[in-house]
Enzyme design. Sequence first.
Site, PDB file in Angstrom:
ATOM      1  N   LEU A 208      44.984  35.277  37.564  1.00  0.00           N
ATOM      2  CA  LEU A 208      45.003  33.922  38.111  1.00  0.00           C
ATOM      3  C   LEU A 208      44.541  32.935  37.047  1.00  0.00           C
ATOM      4  O   LEU A 208      43.476  33.121  36.449  1.00  0.00           O
ATOM      5  CB  LEU A 208      44.062  33.815  39.320  1.00  0.00           C
ATOM      6  CG  LEU A 208      44.195  34.883  40.411  1.00  0.00           C
ATOM      7  CD1 LEU A 208      43.146  34.670  41.499  1.00  0.00           C
ATOM      8  CD2 LEU A 208      45.587  34.875  41.008  1.00  0.00           C
TER       9      LEU A 208
ATOM     10  N   ALA B 207      40.540  36.506  37.589  1.00  0.00           N
ATOM     11  CA  ALA B 207      40.668  35.057  37.485  1.00  0.00           C
ATOM     12  C   ALA B 207      40.109  34.602  36.145  1.00  0.00           C
ATOM     13  O   ALA B 207      39.067  35.089  35.690  1.00  0.00           O
ATOM     14  CB  ALA B 207      39.909  34.374  38.619  1.00  0.00           C
ATOM     15  N   CYS B 208      40.823  33.679  35.503  1.00  0.00           N
ATOM     16  CA  CYS B 208      40.372  33.117  34.225  1.00  0.00           C
ATOM     17  C   CYS B 208      39.064  32.349  34.456  1.00  0.00           C
ATOM     18  O   CYS B 208      39.004  31.433  35.282  1.00  0.00           O
ATOM     19  CB  CYS B 208      41.448  32.190  33.679  1.00  0.00           C
ATOM     20  SG  CYS B 208      40.915  31.295  32.224  1.00  0.00           S
ATOM     21  N   ILE B 209      38.052  32.728  33.727  1.00  0.00           N
ATOM     22  CA  ILE B 209      36.712  32.185  34.010  1.00  0.00           C
ATOM     23  C   ILE B 209      36.619  30.690  33.746  1.00  0.00           C
ATOM     24  O   ILE B 209      36.030  29.952  34.553  1.00  0.00           O
ATOM     25  CB  ILE B 209      35.617  32.987  33.243  1.00  0.00           C
ATOM     26  CG1 ILE B 209      34.229  32.548  33.688  1.00  0.00           C
ATOM     27  CG2 ILE B 209      35.764  32.881  31.746  1.00  0.00           C
ATOM     28  CD1 ILE B 209      33.131  33.506  33.292  1.00  0.00           C
TER      29      ILE B 209
END
Lengths: 130, 123
Positions: free
Chosen positions: A39, A77-79
Amino acid sequence: MKFTLVIQSSPVNTEGSLTALRFAEALIANNQQIYRVFLTSDGVLNTSALTQMPQGENNLPELWHKFAKDNHIEIVACISAALKRGVINSAEANRYQKESSNMFDDTVLAGLGEYVDALKESDRVVCFGV
Amino acid sequence: MNNPQIEKNLLFIFRQTPYGNERAKEGLDAALAAAAFDQKVSLLFAGDGLWQLCSHQEVSSTEKNHLKKLSACTLYGIENLYIYNEDPVFTDWISRICPLNCTVLDRHSVQNLISKHDHVLVY
Protein backbone atom coordinates in the site's frame (compact mmCIF):
# COMPACT_ATOMS: atom_id res chain seq x y z
CA MET A 1 3.06 -17.17 -11.01
CA LYS A 2 4.11 -14.77 -8.24
CA PHE A 3 2.14 -11.50 -8.15
CA THR A 4 2.59 -8.30 -6.20
CA LEU A 5 -0.26 -5.79 -6.06
CA VAL A 6 0.55 -2.12 -5.53
CA ILE A 7 -2.46 -0.17 -4.29
CA GLN A 8 -2.24 3.60 -4.58
CA SER A 9 -5.90 4.51 -4.25
CA SER A 10 -7.97 5.35 -1.22
CA PRO A 11 -10.77 2.99 -0.08
CA VAL A 12 -13.26 5.78 -0.74
CA ASN A 13 -13.70 8.08 -3.78
CA THR A 14 -12.11 5.69 -6.26
CA GLU A 15 -12.62 2.13 -7.44
CA GLY A 16 -8.95 1.13 -7.37
CA SER A 17 -8.92 -0.67 -4.05
CA LEU A 18 -12.08 -2.68 -4.74
CA THR A 19 -10.81 -3.61 -8.21
CA ALA A 20 -7.53 -4.74 -6.63
CA LEU A 21 -9.38 -6.86 -4.07
CA ARG A 22 -11.48 -8.55 -6.78
CA PHE A 23 -8.28 -9.16 -8.78
CA ALA A 24 -6.57 -10.63 -5.71
CA GLU A 25 -9.54 -12.95 -5.09
CA ALA A 26 -9.40 -14.07 -8.72
CA LEU A 27 -5.67 -14.81 -8.39
CA ILE A 28 -6.26 -17.03 -5.36
CA ALA A 29 -9.21 -18.74 -7.07
CA ASN A 30 -6.89 -19.55 -9.98
CA ASN A 31 -4.09 -20.94 -7.81
CA GLN A 32 -1.72 -18.03 -8.35
CA GLN A 33 0.60 -16.81 -5.63
CA ILE A 34 0.41 -13.33 -4.11
CA TYR A 35 3.86 -12.42 -2.84
CA ARG A 36 2.84 -9.15 -1.26
CA VAL A 37 0.20 -6.43 -1.26
CA PHE A 38 1.97 -3.10 -0.98
CA LEU A 39 0.00 0.00 0.00
CA THR A 40 1.41 3.35 -0.98
CA SER A 41 0.13 6.92 -1.57
CA ASP A 42 -3.56 7.11 -0.54
CA GLY A 43 -3.62 3.30 -0.62
CA VAL A 44 -2.33 3.27 2.97
CA LEU A 45 -5.83 4.33 4.08
CA ASN A 46 -6.88 0.76 3.28
CA THR A 47 -5.35 -0.34 6.56
CA SER A 48 -7.18 2.05 8.88
CA ALA A 49 -9.16 -0.15 11.26
CA LEU A 50 -11.23 2.86 12.34
CA THR A 51 -12.94 3.19 8.96
CA GLN A 52 -16.71 2.97 9.30
CA MET A 53 -18.74 3.00 6.09
CA PRO A 54 -22.45 3.81 5.81
CA GLN A 55 -24.72 0.78 5.81
CA GLY A 56 -24.65 -1.20 2.58
CA GLU A 57 -21.29 0.15 1.37
CA ASN A 58 -18.05 -1.82 1.16
CA ASN A 59 -15.68 -1.37 4.08
CA LEU A 60 -12.48 -2.00 2.13
CA PRO A 61 -10.02 -1.91 5.06
CA GLU A 62 -12.07 -4.64 6.74
CA LEU A 63 -12.42 -6.63 3.51
CA TRP A 64 -8.65 -6.47 2.89
CA HIS A 65 -7.95 -7.43 6.49
CA LYS A 66 -10.17 -10.50 6.22
CA PHE A 67 -8.80 -11.46 2.80
CA ALA A 68 -5.20 -11.25 4.03
CA LYS A 69 -6.00 -13.29 7.14
CA ASP A 70 -7.95 -15.99 5.27
CA ASN A 71 -5.26 -16.41 2.61
CA HIS A 72 -2.15 -15.75 4.71
CA ILE A 73 -1.12 -12.79 2.60
CA GLU A 74 1.22 -10.09 3.80
CA ILE A 75 -0.06 -6.52 3.52
CA VAL A 76 2.70 -3.94 3.80
CA ALA A 77 2.05 -0.20 4.03
CA CYS A 78 4.69 2.37 3.09
CA ILE A 79 5.67 3.96 6.38
CA SER A 80 6.27 7.50 5.15
CA ALA A 81 3.03 7.54 3.11
CA ALA A 82 1.10 6.15 6.10
CA LEU A 83 2.44 8.42 8.85
CA LYS A 84 1.81 11.61 6.92
CA ARG A 85 -1.80 10.54 6.34
CA GLY A 86 -2.45 9.75 9.99
CA VAL A 87 -2.29 5.99 9.52
CA ILE A 88 -0.17 4.65 12.37
CA ASN A 89 0.38 1.45 14.37
CA SER A 90 0.90 1.26 18.12
CA ALA A 91 4.71 1.04 17.93
CA GLU A 92 5.01 4.20 15.84
CA ALA A 93 2.34 5.94 17.94
CA ASN A 94 4.51 5.31 21.00
CA ARG A 95 7.63 6.48 19.23
CA TYR A 96 6.06 9.76 18.08
CA GLN A 97 4.02 10.18 21.28
CA LYS A 98 0.64 10.09 19.57
CA GLU A 99 -2.45 9.46 21.66
CA SER A 100 -3.76 6.51 19.68
CA SER A 101 -3.17 4.23 16.73
CA ASN A 102 -5.51 3.01 14.01
CA MET A 103 -3.80 0.32 11.92
CA PHE A 104 -4.82 -3.32 11.80
CA ASP A 105 -2.30 -5.24 13.94
CA ASP A 106 -1.19 -7.63 11.23
CA THR A 107 -0.42 -4.98 8.61
CA VAL A 108 3.28 -4.22 8.42
CA LEU A 109 4.69 -0.70 8.22
CA ALA A 110 7.87 -0.75 6.17
CA GLY A 111 10.07 1.35 3.95
CA LEU A 112 10.58 1.33 0.22
CA GLY A 113 13.09 -1.51 0.59
CA GLU A 114 10.14 -3.89 1.00
CA TYR A 115 8.62 -2.42 -2.15
CA VAL A 116 11.78 -2.96 -4.16
CA ASP A 117 12.09 -6.47 -2.71
CA ALA A 118 8.56 -7.23 -3.99
CA LEU A 119 9.44 -5.87 -7.45
CA LYS A 120 12.52 -8.10 -7.53
CA GLU A 121 10.84 -11.26 -6.32
CA SER A 122 7.60 -11.10 -8.32
CA ASP A 123 6.89 -12.26 -11.85
CA ARG A 124 4.11 -9.71 -12.25
CA VAL A 125 3.46 -6.39 -10.52
CA VAL A 126 0.05 -4.78 -10.98
CA CYS A 127 -0.64 -1.17 -9.90
CA PHE A 128 -4.13 -0.05 -8.90
CA GLY A 129 -5.05 3.56 -8.50
CA VAL A 130 -4.20 5.63 -11.52
CA MET B 1 16.05 -9.16 0.51
CA ASN B 2 16.00 -12.86 -0.26
CA ASN B 3 17.84 -12.87 -3.56
CA PRO B 4 20.02 -9.80 -4.02
CA GLN B 5 21.22 -11.10 -7.39
CA ILE B 6 17.82 -10.73 -9.06
CA GLU B 7 17.81 -7.57 -11.12
CA LYS B 8 14.73 -6.26 -12.85
CA ASN B 9 14.17 -3.70 -15.59
CA LEU B 10 11.71 -1.24 -14.10
CA LEU B 11 9.82 1.46 -15.95
CA PHE B 12 8.26 4.20 -13.84
CA ILE B 13 5.62 6.20 -15.70
CA PHE B 14 4.81 9.64 -14.32
CA ARG B 15 1.48 11.04 -15.44
CA GLN B 16 0.74 13.74 -12.88
CA THR B 17 1.81 17.33 -12.33
CA PRO B 18 4.65 17.84 -9.81
CA TYR B 19 2.75 19.67 -7.04
CA GLY B 20 -1.02 19.18 -7.29
CA ASN B 21 -0.84 15.92 -5.34
CA GLU B 22 1.73 13.61 -3.76
CA ARG B 23 1.99 11.22 -6.69
CA ALA B 24 5.03 12.69 -8.42
CA LYS B 25 6.95 12.92 -5.18
CA GLU B 26 6.09 9.41 -3.98
CA GLY B 27 6.74 7.92 -7.41
CA LEU B 28 10.16 9.51 -7.61
CA ASP B 29 10.99 8.28 -4.09
CA ALA B 30 10.09 4.75 -5.21
CA ALA B 31 12.15 5.05 -8.40
CA LEU B 32 15.21 6.34 -6.52
CA ALA B 33 14.83 3.58 -3.91
CA ALA B 34 14.70 0.94 -6.64
CA ALA B 35 17.81 2.39 -8.26
CA ALA B 36 19.56 2.50 -4.88
CA PHE B 37 18.82 -1.22 -4.52
CA ASP B 38 20.59 -1.92 -7.83
CA GLN B 39 17.58 -2.29 -10.11
CA LYS B 40 17.66 -0.93 -13.66
CA VAL B 41 15.30 2.03 -13.69
CA SER B 42 13.94 4.08 -16.59
CA LEU B 43 11.50 6.99 -16.32
CA LEU B 44 8.76 7.91 -18.77
CA PHE B 45 6.98 11.24 -18.40
CA ALA B 46 3.61 11.19 -20.11
CA GLY B 47 0.56 13.43 -20.27
CA ASP B 48 0.56 15.97 -17.44
CA GLY B 49 3.75 14.29 -16.15
CA LEU B 50 5.70 16.47 -18.57
CA TRP B 51 5.13 19.41 -16.21
CA GLN B 52 7.55 17.72 -13.79
CA LEU B 53 10.34 18.57 -16.24
CA CYS B 54 9.44 22.24 -16.56
CA SER B 55 12.36 24.50 -15.70
CA HIS B 56 12.12 27.41 -13.24
CA GLN B 57 9.89 25.62 -10.74
CA GLU B 58 9.32 28.05 -7.89
CA VAL B 59 8.29 26.57 -4.57
CA SER B 60 7.65 27.98 -1.11
CA SER B 61 10.10 27.37 1.72
CA THR B 62 7.92 24.51 3.05
CA GLU B 63 7.97 22.58 -0.24
CA LYS B 64 10.75 20.80 -2.05
CA ASN B 65 11.70 21.59 -5.63
CA HIS B 66 10.71 18.53 -7.65
CA LEU B 67 12.98 19.24 -10.59
CA LYS B 68 15.97 19.52 -8.27
CA LYS B 69 15.19 16.07 -6.90
CA LEU B 70 14.73 14.72 -10.43
CA SER B 71 18.18 16.02 -11.25
CA ALA B 72 19.57 13.53 -8.72
CA CYS B 73 18.56 10.66 -11.00
CA THR B 74 21.95 10.42 -12.66
CA LEU B 75 23.60 10.11 -9.24
CA TYR B 76 21.43 7.04 -8.69
CA GLY B 77 22.39 5.57 -12.06
CA ILE B 78 19.08 6.42 -13.76
CA GLU B 79 20.19 7.48 -17.22
CA ASN B 80 17.11 6.87 -19.36
CA LEU B 81 14.46 9.57 -19.23
CA TYR B 82 11.70 9.57 -21.84
CA ILE B 83 8.93 11.97 -22.79
CA TYR B 84 5.64 11.18 -24.45
CA ASN B 85 2.68 13.48 -25.05
CA GLU B 86 -0.02 13.54 -27.73
CA ASP B 87 0.49 17.30 -28.15
CA PRO B 88 3.57 17.92 -30.33
CA VAL B 89 3.79 21.63 -29.49
CA PHE B 90 3.77 21.00 -25.73
CA THR B 91 6.24 18.12 -26.08
CA ASP B 92 8.61 20.21 -28.16
CA TRP B 93 8.43 23.12 -25.71
CA ILE B 94 9.11 20.92 -22.66
CA SER B 95 11.98 19.12 -24.35
CA ARG B 96 13.58 22.47 -25.16
CA ILE B 97 13.26 24.04 -21.71
CA CYS B 98 13.95 20.90 -19.65
CA PRO B 99 17.48 21.04 -18.21
CA LEU B 100 17.66 17.22 -18.07
CA ASN B 101 18.59 14.99 -20.97
CA CYS B 102 15.35 13.37 -22.20
CA THR B 103 14.40 11.37 -25.26
CA VAL B 104 11.12 12.22 -27.00
CA LEU B 105 9.14 9.13 -27.99
CA ASP B 106 6.26 8.51 -30.36
CA ARG B 107 3.36 6.19 -29.55
CA HIS B 108 4.98 3.17 -31.19
CA SER B 109 8.26 3.66 -29.28
CA VAL B 110 6.30 3.85 -26.00
CA GLN B 111 4.80 0.43 -26.75
CA ASN B 112 8.29 -0.95 -27.39
CA LEU B 113 9.61 0.69 -24.23
CA ILE B 114 6.87 -0.84 -22.07
CA SER B 115 7.26 -4.29 -23.62
CA LYS B 116 10.99 -4.45 -22.91
CA HIS B 117 10.63 -3.81 -19.16
CA ASP B 118 9.87 -6.46 -16.53
CA HIS B 119 7.57 -4.26 -14.47
CA VAL B 120 5.77 -1.00 -15.16
CA LEU B 121 4.86 1.24 -12.21
CA VAL B 122 2.47 4.09 -12.87
CA TYR B 123 2.38 7.23 -10.76
